[in-house]
Design a protein around this motif. Structure first.
Motif, mmCIF file in Angstrom:
data_model
loop_
_atom_site.group_PDB
_atom_site.id
_atom_site.type_symbol
_atom_site.label_atom_id
_atom_site.label_comp_id
_atom_site.label_asym_id
_atom_site.label_seq_id
_atom_site.Cartn_x
_atom_site.Cartn_y
_atom_site.Cartn_z
ATOM 1 N N SER A 229 3.230 -0.364 4.584
ATOM 2 C CA SER A 229 3.414 1.078 4.456
ATOM 3 C C SER A 229 4.546 1.456 5.407
ATOM 4 N N SER B 259 1.187 2.665 -7.940
ATOM 5 C CA SER B 259 0.272 3.678 -8.480
ATOM 6 C C SER B 259 -1.168 3.359 -8.083
ATOM 7 N N TYR B 260 -2.031 4.373 -8.165
ATOM 8 C CA TYR B 260 -3.453 4.181 -7.840
ATOM 9 C C TYR B 260 -4.056 3.111 -8.748
ATOM 10 N N GLN C 63 -5.604 2.995 -0.275
ATOM 11 C CA GLN C 63 -4.135 2.963 -0.245
ATOM 12 C C GLN C 63 -3.611 3.942 0.801
ATOM 13 N N SER D 242 0.832 -1.205 0.000
ATOM 14 C CA SER D 242 0.000 0.000 0.000
ATOM 15 C C SER D 242 0.865 1.253 0.000
ATOM 16 N N SER D 243 2.162 1.065 -0.320
ATOM 17 C CA SER D 243 3.117 2.170 -0.219
ATOM 18 C C SER D 243 3.033 3.100 -1.425
ATOM 19 N N GLY D 244 3.806 4.186 -1.359
ATOM 20 C CA GLY D 244 3.796 5.191 -2.421
ATOM 21 C C GLY D 244 4.434 4.730 -3.706
ATOM 22 N N MET E 67 -0.172 4.820 1.125
ATOM 23 C CA MET E 67 1.065 5.480 0.685
ATOM 24 C C MET E 67 2.177 5.209 1.709
#
Length: 368
Positions: free
Chosen positions: A53, A20-21, A80, A15-17, A82
């Motif tokens: 995350s 992408s969405y 998410q 669920s990290s940055g 990020m």
């Protein structure tokens, strides 16, 4: 639907940055497709999600959503977070929750971890992953990025060819059935369950509880809506499987396996199996061994409910066709006296005892 499969299934979701969405939304669809046929409940499958995350976060505990509808909505609503890709921290947190009453986990049921990753982690994963595997957790890894093959194959359960998948995020549906079947193998390994299900038969499998010397099994099975039609078989203690045939299509059967041991008491094991509709055969038509004047046609599977097959073949383009008839016990034939270097349309039609028919076609080309 897959029922009588008891296990705790945990998704470790990147669920990290670095995700992408779009990728995150595709992974959520994949997760739902993967579990959609399962039956959820305290005696079936329970599912939880932990986010990778900066700080690991549990989206919901195992025992929160116990129906397909509520679980689907919960996966759809997952947002998410990020942050950093601290997978090692998330794995340590997963180990804690996998065995905790507070998270709704159950003792003595199979534990399966599905880690969906873009292939990267900012902290070490080897030690916490090994601790999980040492505690009996089966680890499947789905990498949608490049990732380090050696690192990920060491992290997944063995053998890696069964537990590790590299796939583009848009191609996740390609591996859904294979991964689901592998998860089911883990969950059902110690339970009575059915495989090779057709419209008129299925094979029952169970763990080895007895031997030839220590006893035998009594097997009972009957349609759910007519339990008075119960049939009973005795099975040698040396066996761990049996094929049941001459069953009705689209019918749910209650099955009980009673180990009759002269050494220990073993509780009966039960399962529920639904046969397929008749119209699944022929499931595919294959052309092989093509020569200038003949080719081999085969189809699958062969079912007890089929009384015969008709093979219609003719050149393309054209409107002339010839007919071959094949007994329902066979699933192949050779088509002969053909013209070289010609494309033929071959149609295999299965005729069922009920009078229904089902056809599938394939193109075949003779050699020059």
């Amino acid at each position: 639907p897959v029922s009588n499969s008891e296990g705790d299934l945990l998704f470790l979701l990147d669920s990290s940055g670095s995700v992408s969405y779009y990728e995150f939304s595709r992974v959520k669809e994949f997760m739902w497709d993967l579990v959609q046929p399962f039956t959820f409940g305290p005696k079936d499958v329970q599912t939880s999600i932990i986010h990778i995350s900066t700080t690991p976060t549990m989206e919901f505990p195992f025992d929160r959503y116990l129906s397909s509808g509520t679980l689907q909505q919960a996966i759809r609503d997952t947002q998410q977070l990020m942050g950093d890709t601290n997978t090692g921290k998330a794995l340590s947190y997963a180990k804690e929750k996998f065995f905790s009453d507070e998270a709704g986990a159950r003792p003595d049921v199979p534990k399966v971890l599905v880690w969906v990753t873009d292939g990267f982690s900012t902290d070490d994963i080897s030690e916490p992953m090994q601790l999980l595997k040492d505690m009996g957790v089966t680890v499947f890894i789905v990498s949608t990025g490049r990732g380090n093959y050696l690192e990920l194959s060491a992290a997944a359960s063995q053998p890696p060819e069964k537990h590790l998948h590299f796939v583009d995020v848009d191609d996740l549906p390609i591996i859904t059935k294979e991964l689901r079947d592998a998860i089911l193998d883990v969950i059902q390994a110690n339970r009575l369950h059915a495989v090779d299900i057709t419209s008129s038969s299925f094979r029952l499998m169970w763990p080895k509880l007895l031997s030839q010397e220590t006893g035998y099994y009594t097997l009972e099975y009957a349609p759910t809506d007519d339990l008075a039609r119960k049939r009973t078989k005795q099975v040698s203690g040396a066996h761990t499987s049996i094929m049941l045939s001459n069953l009705a299509p689209e019918t749910t059967y209650e099955v009980a396996l009673i180990p009759e041991s002269n050494v220990h008491y073993f509780p009966p094991q039960t399962t529920r199996v639904t046969t397929l509709a008749e119209e699944i055969s022929p499931a595919q038509v294959l052309i092989s061994e093509s020569g200038p004047h003949s080719f081999h046609v085969s189809w699958a599977p062969t079912l007890d409910s089929v009384i015969g097959y008709q093979i219609l073949y003719g050149p393309l383009p054209g409107n002339s066709a010839k007919l071959l008839e094949v007994d329902g016990k066979h699933n192949s034939t050779v088509v002969e006296n053909l013209t070289p270097n010609t494309t033929y349309l071959v149609t295999v039609t299965a005729t069922y005892k009920s009078g229904k028919e089902r056809s599938l076609s394939a193109k075949a080309c003779t050699q020059e």
